[in-house]
Write a protein that holds these residues in place. Sequence first.
Motif, PDB file in Angstrom:
ATOM      1  N   THR A   6       0.810  -1.225   0.000  1.00 63.53           N
ATOM      2  CA  THR A   6       0.000   0.000   0.000  1.00 63.53           C
ATOM      3  C   THR A   6       0.840   1.269   0.000  1.00 63.53           C
ATOM      4  OG1 THR A   6      -0.124   0.047   2.422  1.00 63.53           O
ATOM      5  CG2 THR A   6      -1.851  -1.157   1.248  1.00 63.53           C
ATOM      6  N   GLY A   7       2.148   1.129  -0.089  1.00 65.25           N
ATOM      7  CA  GLY A   7       3.040   2.281   0.020  1.00 65.25           C
ATOM      8  C   GLY A   7       3.762   2.264   1.352  1.00 65.25           C
ATOM      9  N   TYR A   9      10.329   4.741  -4.997  1.00 67.17           N
ATOM     10  CA  TYR A   9       8.912   4.797  -4.651  1.00 67.17           C
ATOM     11  C   TYR A   9       8.127   5.026  -5.936  1.00 67.17           C
ATOM     12  CZ  TYR A   9       5.172   5.651  -1.158  1.00 67.17           C
ATOM     13  OH  TYR A   9       4.071   5.570  -0.355  1.00 67.17           O
ATOM     14  N   GLY A  52       2.658   9.792  -4.033  1.00 64.09           N
ATOM     15  CA  GLY A  52       2.709   8.481  -3.396  1.00 64.09           C
ATOM     16  C   GLY A  52       2.579   8.607  -1.890  1.00 64.09           C
ATOM     17  N   TRP A  54      10.426  14.343   0.850  1.00 58.75           N
ATOM     18  CA  TRP A  54       8.985  14.211   1.013  1.00 58.75           C
ATOM     19  C   TRP A  54       8.440  15.480   1.656  1.00 58.75           C
ATOM     20  CZ3 TRP A  54      12.395  12.004   4.480  1.00 58.75           C
ATOM     21  CH2 TRP A  54      12.239  12.367   5.822  1.00 58.75           C
ATOM     22  N   LYS A  71       3.802   0.868  -4.648  1.00 58.70           N
ATOM     23  CA  LYS A  71       2.396   0.908  -4.255  1.00 58.70           C
ATOM     24  C   LYS A  71       1.545   0.315  -5.371  1.00 58.70           C
ATOM     25  CE  LYS A  71      -1.336   3.978  -2.807  1.00 58.70           C
ATOM     26  NZ  LYS A  71      -1.694   5.301  -2.264  1.00 58.70           N
ATOM     27  N   SER A 122      -5.549   2.589  -0.632  1.00 57.04           N
ATOM     28  CA  SER A 122      -5.643   2.821   0.806  1.00 57.04           C
ATOM     29  C   SER A 122      -6.668   1.930   1.492  1.00 57.04           C
ATOM     30  CB  SER A 122      -5.987   4.289   1.072  1.00 57.04           C
ATOM     31  OG  SER A 122      -4.941   5.134   0.642  1.00 57.04           O
ATOM     32  N   ASP A 142       3.983   4.498  -7.782  1.00 55.45           N
ATOM     33  CA  ASP A 142       2.576   4.252  -7.510  1.00 55.45           C
ATOM     34  C   ASP A 142       1.917   3.728  -8.778  1.00 55.45           C
ATOM     35  OD1 ASP A 142      -0.057   4.223  -6.732  1.00 55.45           O
ATOM     36  OD2 ASP A 142      -0.315   6.396  -6.830  1.00 55.45           O
ATOM     37  N   THR A 160       5.998  10.543  -7.039  1.00 55.70           N
ATOM     38  CA  THR A 160       6.496   9.323  -7.674  1.00 55.70           C
ATOM     39  C   THR A 160       6.704   9.487  -9.169  1.00 55.70           C
ATOM     40  OG1 THR A 160       4.293   8.393  -8.119  1.00 55.70           O
ATOM     41  CG2 THR A 160       5.258   7.957  -5.950  1.00 55.70           C
ATOM     42  N   ALA A 197       9.779   0.899  -2.444  1.00 57.70           N
ATOM     43  CA  ALA A 197       8.349   0.951  -2.132  1.00 57.70           C
ATOM     44  C   ALA A 197       7.557   0.980  -3.435  1.00 57.70           C
ATOM     45  CB  ALA A 197       8.036   2.187  -1.295  1.00 57.70           C
ATOM     46  N   THR A 218       3.623   0.073   5.365  1.00 56.95           N
ATOM     47  CA  THR A 218       4.587   0.590   6.331  1.00 56.95           C
ATOM     48  C   THR A 218       4.890  -0.452   7.402  1.00 56.95           C
ATOM     49  OG1 THR A 218       3.785   2.847   5.944  1.00 56.95           O
ATOM     50  CG2 THR A 218       5.048   2.472   7.955  1.00 56.95           C
ATOM     51  N   ASP A 270       1.025   6.184   1.888  1.00 57.65           N
ATOM     52  CA  ASP A 270       0.411   4.990   2.456  1.00 57.65           C
ATOM     53  C   ASP A 270      -0.792   5.424   3.273  1.00 57.65           C
ATOM     54  OD1 ASP A 270      -0.315   2.592   3.536  1.00 57.65           O
ATOM     55  OD2 ASP A 270       1.531   2.245   4.670  1.00 57.65           O
TER      56      ASP A 270
END
Length: 450
Positions: free
Chosen positions: A63-64, A85, A230, A197, A263, A267, A87, A218, A261, A238, A232
């Motif tokens: 899920t990220g 990372y 991107g 980030w 994704k 969610s 998505d 991403t 990561a 996580t 989570d």
Amino acid sequence: MKKRLCLLIIIFIVCFTGLAKGQGLNFNVNIGMSEALMSIKADEFRKHYSVDGNGIKVAVIDTGVDVSHPDLQKTPNGSIKVIDYIDLTDEGYVDTKATVIPEKNLVNIEEQKYNVKGIRSMSGSFHIGVFKEQQLDKNSPICQDVNRNGKNDDVFGILVTDSLLPKIYDTVYVDTNQNFDFTDETPLRVYSASHRWANFGRDNPATDYVEESSFVITNVDRNGSFVKLGFDGNGHGTHVTGIIGANGNLVGTAPGAQIMAIKAIGSSGDGNWEDIFKAIEYAVKQGADVINVSIGNLALSKEGHKTQLELLEKLSLESNAIIVIAAGNSGPGLATAYDVDGSDNIITVGAYMSPRLWDINYNVKITDETLWYYTGVGHSSSRPTVVAPSSVISTVNRWDSGGYFLMDGTSMAAPFVSGSCALLLEQAKKEGLDVSTANFKKSIEAGHEK
């Protein structure tokens, strides 16, 4: 038709939980993790061979990841923990085809004027769009509330600039605090290149909650027509990442391993096999040593499963990567595990519990080692061939329960095996051993060190 998938956990979803920042942790997050690592002798192996997974890349298809979590920042030698990372869900997709030329240092986005004073555009024009909370999956732990203000209808302006070369768009500004001003925001580029980030919202240290959530960029279309954010919004990815390689208050199985990561699950915990295969293919192309897939409901019809298996084997063999897959929580009946039919590159993992883990996590006194009753099992073959601890406190999003939470299931068992693979791979490299994936898998299944 796309096959829907769901994550292998059973949890109570609380939309707005947290831990007062001033209080800090009031329990030792490593008690359960230490017992889990001891039960599979990963702690003993780390100490005896002085390994921690250094130099090994583990792809987490999930899920990220909350990259802002303090335990997922660095490896023990100071390297970046989460190195890539992407998505594949489009949950964070933002259409930025619209262009605008600033007037008096202002740009208009959906009838709102935003300050852009001092922000450079080499071509003189920006691409613009908005990210809306309601585009997140419903029925998810984050409750479509990325800035943690108790509402799920917030809209965030997006500005895309060509900061280096005209018409080559590379930098994104997000109005995370919704003050219609991009000049107080962190300029972001694609995470894999920048490892930066930002956070939606601003945390108030005086409250009991963390009123912010992290995100990364991403993807930025070079023509400026779209960007992808991107994040989570679930916590599952996580949590899995922490089991594999947390390095901070919590110490995971292979704290020196670096994480890719990917994704592929939204969610709410839903996804589809098309995205899973894209994720595996991406991980293979990017040189992942181990690929962790903690996702359930994998089996289709007999023919569909055969096609899946053929593609899985093809992808894994192309890179010599080890793919670790959770066996599923559909047991205890026969044919409830994801059966890889003897593949040399794929390990399926069932859910194990030691007496001490039962006591630590649930205050239940069990005299013998057990499996979770729901762990998937095979049909006409021995599946799963490996079991691992399946209940542990690990990292989750900082806004959720102070960043640590207990989860259980084969989703949690698989990353213990992925982390163990990272330890073994590091030692094999140190000794100059060219171990085939077939022999490596046999070693893991036999419980041997090499």
